[in-house]
Design a protein around this motif. Structure first.
Motif: not given
Lengths: 313, 221
Positions: A181, A184, A292, A294-295, A298-299, A301-302, A305-306
Motif C-alpha cells: 500500500f 502504491i 480531478r 485531488p481524486d 485522495a487515493i 492518502i487512502a 491509511m490502509i
C-alpha cells in the motif's frame, strides 16, 4: 581508513546521482518517443541541451528582484544537498548521520518554495498561474507523502535512510503487506512530485496545461540549465528512493569491490526499467483536469491509511 | 512454514482490498466492470488458497465457479444489457459524496472493520484472521457505494461487491459451506443480475434517466 573509504564511496554516490540524472530524463523521453512511433532524440540529448544552455547568454527582465536570480542556485543547492542522504548502490551513506528522510522532503520543499516565489517574482500572469497551481498540488501532496513515509518508517524502524534501506534490503517483501500500500501511495506521489503526466505534462508549452514550465518560463541560459538539471536530479532521487525502499534486491551492504559493482549494475538496470515503466504509463494516460488531481491524491492518502492500519495488526 | 502461509494469506487479502478500491475510485460504468472483473479473479484466487490451506477439494470447484460466473458471465451480461444505453446514463456524475471523499471514507471503513474484528472473540484461525476483516470491509464498502451513488447501474455494482464480501465471509468462517448451497447462491446471483438488468433497462426507457432520485418524484412536472 575504513571511514575514509566510506566517505569516498558516499561522494561517488552523490556524483552518480548528479551525472546520471539527465540520462534518466533522456531514457524516459526516448521511450515515450518510441511508444509514439517516433524515433526520438538520442538518450544523451539532455546533456547536449544543458551544455548548449550553459554557453548561452542570459536575459533577465528588469522587473525582477534578487529572488529571481537567486532561485536557480538555491534550488540546485537544496536538491544537491538532499542527494547526499540517498543511498544509491551501497545500503548506507556516511552522511546519513546528519539528516533523514524528513530532511530530504524539507529540502525539496525549500527548492519548490523558491521556484514558486520566482514564478511570482517575474510579475507575468503565466508565472503567477503556475505558482498557484503548484501551491495547490504541493499542499495536497505533502500530507499524502508523509503518511506513506510513516508506513515505511514504522515498518522498518526509523526515518533515517541508511537504517531504513539496510532494514529493507535485509527483510523479505512478504511479511509486510502494508509495504504494498505504501508503494502504491508513494508511486502516485512521486508522479506528482516530479511533474509526470496525470499531474503535469513535462513536454508541453500550452498555457492551459503546464504547471512546472510556467514557473521557469522566464529563465534562460545558465539559470535555465540549473533549473532543468535540478529538476532531473530531484526526479532521479525520488526514483532511487522508490526502488531502494521497495525493491532493494542487489543493493550492496558491504564495501567490497565485487558487491559494490553488482550493486551499481543492478541500480542502473533497475532505474532504467523504472524510467521505462513510467514512460509507458505516461504514454497510456492523458493529463487529468486540474480539479480531478485531488481524486488521485485522495487515493494515495487512502492507500497509505490502509497501510498504517495494517501496520498495527 | 506457517508464517509464510500466513503472509501469503495477508498479501492476497491486501490485493483484494486494492481491487475493491478500484470500484470506489472510478466513475465510468466500464471502469467499474473492469474493477469488478479484476476483483472476482482475485477472489477466486483467494478461494483457491483457502481450498489449499484447508485441503477441502469442493472449494476448488467454488473457486472455478467464481472465476467463470463472476469474472466472465456477469460482466458480459451487464455489458450486453447496457450497450444501448446513452453514455451519460453510464457515468456517475453527481454522487451524494464526492469521489475523493468516498475514497477516504472507504479507507476509514477498512480501519473500522479491522477494529470490529479485533473486538469479536473468535476461535483464532489463520484464515479467519486474514480474510474476515477484508470481507467485512468489502461488505461495508459495497453498502457505502450502494447508498452513495445515484444511478441504478452503480447500485447494481454495489450489490455485487456486497455479494463478494458475503461470499468471502462465509468461505472464511465455515471453510466452505456445502457445494450445493454454493451453486444455489451462484445461480441466485446470476438470475438477480438478469432481473435487475431488465429492470434498469425498463427504467431507462420509461423515465429517460437512471437517477434514483428522480424515481421518487410522483408528480409529472
Amino acid at each position: 581508513m575504513l571511514n575514509m573509504i566510506t566517505i569516498i564511496i558516499g561522494l561517488i554516490q552523490v556524483l552518480v546521482i548528479l551525472v546520471l540524472a539527465p540520462l534518466l530524463t533522456g531514457i524516459i523521453r526516448k521511450t515515450k518517443a518510441r511508444t509514439q512511433k517516433r524515433i526520438g532524440a538520442s538518450i544523451l540529448q539532455p546533456y547536449y541541451d544543458l551544455l548548449k544552455l550553459v554557453r548561452k547568454d542570459e536575459v533577465i527582465s528588469d522587473q525582477t528582484s534578487w529572488i529571481f536570480r537567486a532561485c536557480p542556485w538555491i534550488n540546485f543547492a537544496a536538491i544537491t544537498t538532499a542527494a547526499f542522504f540517498i543511498p544509491v548502490f551501497l545500503a548506507y551513506t556516511p552522511f546519513g548521520l546528519v539528516g533523514d528522510l524528513l530532511l530530504v522532503i524539507g529540502l525539496f520543499a525549500l527548492g519548490r518554495f523558491f521556484t514558486m516565489l520566482a514564478g511570482l517574482d517575474v510579475a507575468s500572469s503565466f508565472g503567477g498561474l503556475g505558482s498557484s497551481r503548484e501551491m495547490m498540488i504541493s499542499a495536497l501532496l505533502e500530507p499524502a507523502l508523509f503518511l506513506s513515509i510513516f508506513v515505511v518508517a514504522i515498518t522498518y524502524g526509523g526515518t533515517n535512510l541508511s537504517t531504513l534501506i539496510s532494514a529493507s534490503s535485509n527483510s523479505s517483501f512478504l511479511p509486510h503487506p502494508q509495504i504494498i500500500f505504501a508503494a502504491i501511495g508513494l508511486f502516485i506521489i512521486i508522479l506528482g512530485e516530479t511533474g509526470r503526466l496525470p499531474f503535469d505534462n513535462p513536454a508541453t508549452h500550452l498555457e492551459l496545461t503546464m504547471v512546472h514550465e510556467t514557473m521557469i518560463l522566464e529563465y534562460s541560459g545558465k539559470s535555465l540549465a540549473l533549473m532543468e538539471w535540478s529538476q532531473s536530479i530531484k526526479q532521479i532521487i525520488l526514483f532511487t528512493l522508490m526502488i531502494n525502499i521497495f525493491v532493494p534486491w542487489g543493493i550492496s551492504s558491504s564495501i567490497l569491490l565485487s558487491t559494490l559493482a553488482v550493486g551499481f549494475l543492478t541500480f542502473i538496470g533497475k532505474i532504467s526499467l523504472f524510467g521505462i515503466f513510467v514512460a509507458f504509463l505516461e504514454s497510456s494516460v492523458a493529463k487529468w483536469r486540474l480539479f480531478r488531481i485531488p481524486d488521485l491524491i485522495a487515493i494515495a492518502i487512502a492507500t497509505s491509511m490502509i497501510g498504517i492500519v495494517l501496520c498495527y495488526l | 512454514m506457517d508464517t509464510i502461509q500466513f503472509d501469503i494469506l495477508t498479501i492476497s487479502g491486501a490485493i483484494l482490498l486494492i481491487a475493491t478500491f478500484g470500484i470506489v475510485a472510478t466513475r465510468g460504468f466500464m471502469d467499474w466492470l473492469n474493477a469488478y472483473r479484476y476483483q472476482s479473479i482475485v477472489l477466486s484466487g483467494v478461494t483457491a488458497i483457502i481450498g489449499y490451506v484447508t485441503g477441502i477439494w469442493e472449494i476448488y470447484i467454488a473457486a472455478g465457479l467464481t472465476l467463470v460466473i463472476k469474472s466472465i458471465i456477469i460482466p458480459k451480461v451487464l455489458t450486453y444489457v447496457t450497450r444501448k444505453l446513452e453514455i451519460e446514463f453510464k457515468l456517475e456524475t453527481n454522487p451524494y459524496v464526492s469521489i475523493r471523499a468516498s475514497v477516504i471514507i472507504s479507507a476509514l471503513l477498512v480501519a473500522l472493520s479491522y477494529f470490529l474484528i479485533q473486538q469479536i472473540p473468535f476461535k483464532s484461525d489463520q484464515i479467519v484472521n486474514a480474510y474476515l476483516p477484508v470481507s467485512m470491509a468489502q461488505f461495508f464498502i459495497g453498502l457505502f457505494v450502494l447508498v452513495n451513488r445515484r444511478t441504478v447501474l452503480s447500485q447494481v455494482v454495489g450489490l455485487l461487491i456486497i455479494e463478494n464480501g458475503l461470499f468471502l465471509f462465509a468461505m472464511a468462517l465455515t471453510h466452505g459451506v456445502s457445494l450445493l448451497i454454493e451453486i444455489g447462491i451462484f445461480v441466485d446471483i446470476l438470475v438477480g443480475i438478469l432481473i435487475s438488468s431488465i429492470l434498469l433497462f425498463r427504467i431507462s426507457r420509461t423515465f429517460d434517466s437512471l437517477d434514483v432520485g428522480k424515481l421518487e418524484n410522483l408528480r409529472d412536472d
